[in-house]
Design a protein around this motif. Sequence first.
Motif, PDB file in Angstrom:
ATOM      1  N   ILE A 192      -3.032  -0.668  -6.504  1.00 29.01           N
ATOM      2  CA  ILE A 192      -3.433  -0.174  -5.195  1.00 29.01           C
ATOM      3  C   ILE A 192      -4.850  -0.624  -4.874  1.00 29.01           C
ATOM      4  CG2 ILE A 192      -4.233   2.055  -6.105  1.00 29.01           C
ATOM      5  CD1 ILE A 192      -2.551   1.405  -2.666  1.00 29.01           C
TER       6      ILE A 192
ATOM      7  N   TYR B 142      -6.309  -2.686  -1.665  1.00 27.93           N
ATOM      8  CA  TYR B 142      -7.458  -2.282  -0.851  1.00 27.93           C
ATOM      9  C   TYR B 142      -8.443  -3.447  -0.692  1.00 27.93           C
ATOM     10  CZ  TYR B 142      -6.120   2.676  -1.469  1.00 27.93           C
ATOM     11  OH  TYR B 142      -5.457   3.889  -1.465  1.00 27.93           O
TER      12      TYR B 142
ATOM     13  N   GLU C 126       0.828  -1.210   0.000  1.00 31.14           N
ATOM     14  CA  GLU C 126       0.000   0.000   0.000  1.00 31.14           C
ATOM     15  C   GLU C 126       0.864   1.262   0.000  1.00 31.14           C
ATOM     16  OE1 GLU C 126      -3.814   1.938   2.379  1.00 31.14           O
ATOM     17  OE2 GLU C 126      -2.698   0.271   3.285  1.00 31.14           O
TER      18      GLU C 126
END
Length: 459
Positions: free
Chosen positions: A209, A213, A192
Amino acid sequence: MKKYIYALLSIALFASCEDQLLDFPPQTQIEDNGIIISQSSAEKALVGVYSAVSGISGTAILTYETAADNVILNSLRTVVVPTLKSDGGVTGGADRTNGGGYGSYYSLINRANHVITAVNELDNSLFSAGSKEKILAEAHTLRAFAYFDLARTYANVPVILTPSTATNQLGIKKSPKADVFKQVESDLDIAEKNLAGGSWNVNKGRVSIWAVYAFKARLYLYQERWSEAESYASKLIDNPELKLTNLEAGDNWFETRFSSEGIFEVARSTTEGNPVRTNFATAAEGGLGDYIVNPDFADLLNNPNIGGKRSVYLKYDASVTAWLIKIYNKSDRSSSVFLYRLAEQYLIRAEARLKKATPDIQGAIADINKIKDRAGVPLLNAQGALNRDQLLLAVEDENRYEFAFEGHRYADIIRTGRAGVVFGTLNPVYQDPRYWVVPIPTSELKNDPDLEQNGDGVY
């Protein structure tokens, strides 16, 4: 500059170059006889990690689907939930997963460890701007993928973070499941950080990314960190570039590669077909025909008030008198394996909202209804009398219907502690929680005498 030999040479790309799933030149092995000494050789080594994910992702789905109640062995249609065995078999028939692919996960981990260790030792000047961080982010995420699946499949497992050329890891004791999940989180934290600020212009066949998540939202659900699960799921739900497909021809998540609903998927080509299709397709379609849909579950999916448009996940084959799985069954074998998609984020958030310290009942109902609405089934009454426990059962049901053949069912029922009720009625051994973990294959125990079997003596 320290040089690291990448132990697995001649690594085939997991998709053809014409598919443009990987932004690498058409070379199939690490340069300089397997030594990672540059950005180019590091990227080629990373291809090997993705290749391992490509193989094990299919095994994971088969493991979970074999163990649960959505599919049954075609050769033994009377057994719905089988008893897993440490020799890689199941009650009444062969297990095509080879005991869940335990050793394959560690092969993936070793590849990732080689990349992570070598790239961290290389001077930053050898990389273009941002490339070193991106390579490390992807390698850490893929290692996290392996450890996450190992923990939710086998519970306590050895954690190995250094590369090795050995064929096994003798003498390394198991770490508790909670500690394995902590390692998963540590890897995802690095990913991250390295990918922060990334744009939506991403290849959904690669770690982004947004994939991080989605992974974190799922991890926090397993760790029962409800507020964080809700927060990370919301990052995906609030992304305007993601939307649920209509489950109609030309707009559904399983026929359209990198659909608007997809977050991270293992894309397959016509030359390297979907690994699950072989087991679900009939002999006439070039498969083995090992598994068919549980007829009782097919009735639920075909019910317009329960499965609704999700009946599209099925097809009936009169030649075998059974409902078959359609979502991996493109005739050219190019169906993807779907690791994360938007629908899951709604149900993660719904469960998290119900289980957090101050439940958000209305928010959870809205999330559940988002999935129901897409399926075209009756919605929950937001002003109705359903309580928290009833809504949690609604989440459980929607997870079953929505992710019917994606390997979610077994892990969800084990995670929520409901295996005794849900699976125990179909197979009494599941009333004993010691069966709520997959046995480590006997072959792995023979290779490593220090490795202890799961199940406290039942396997």
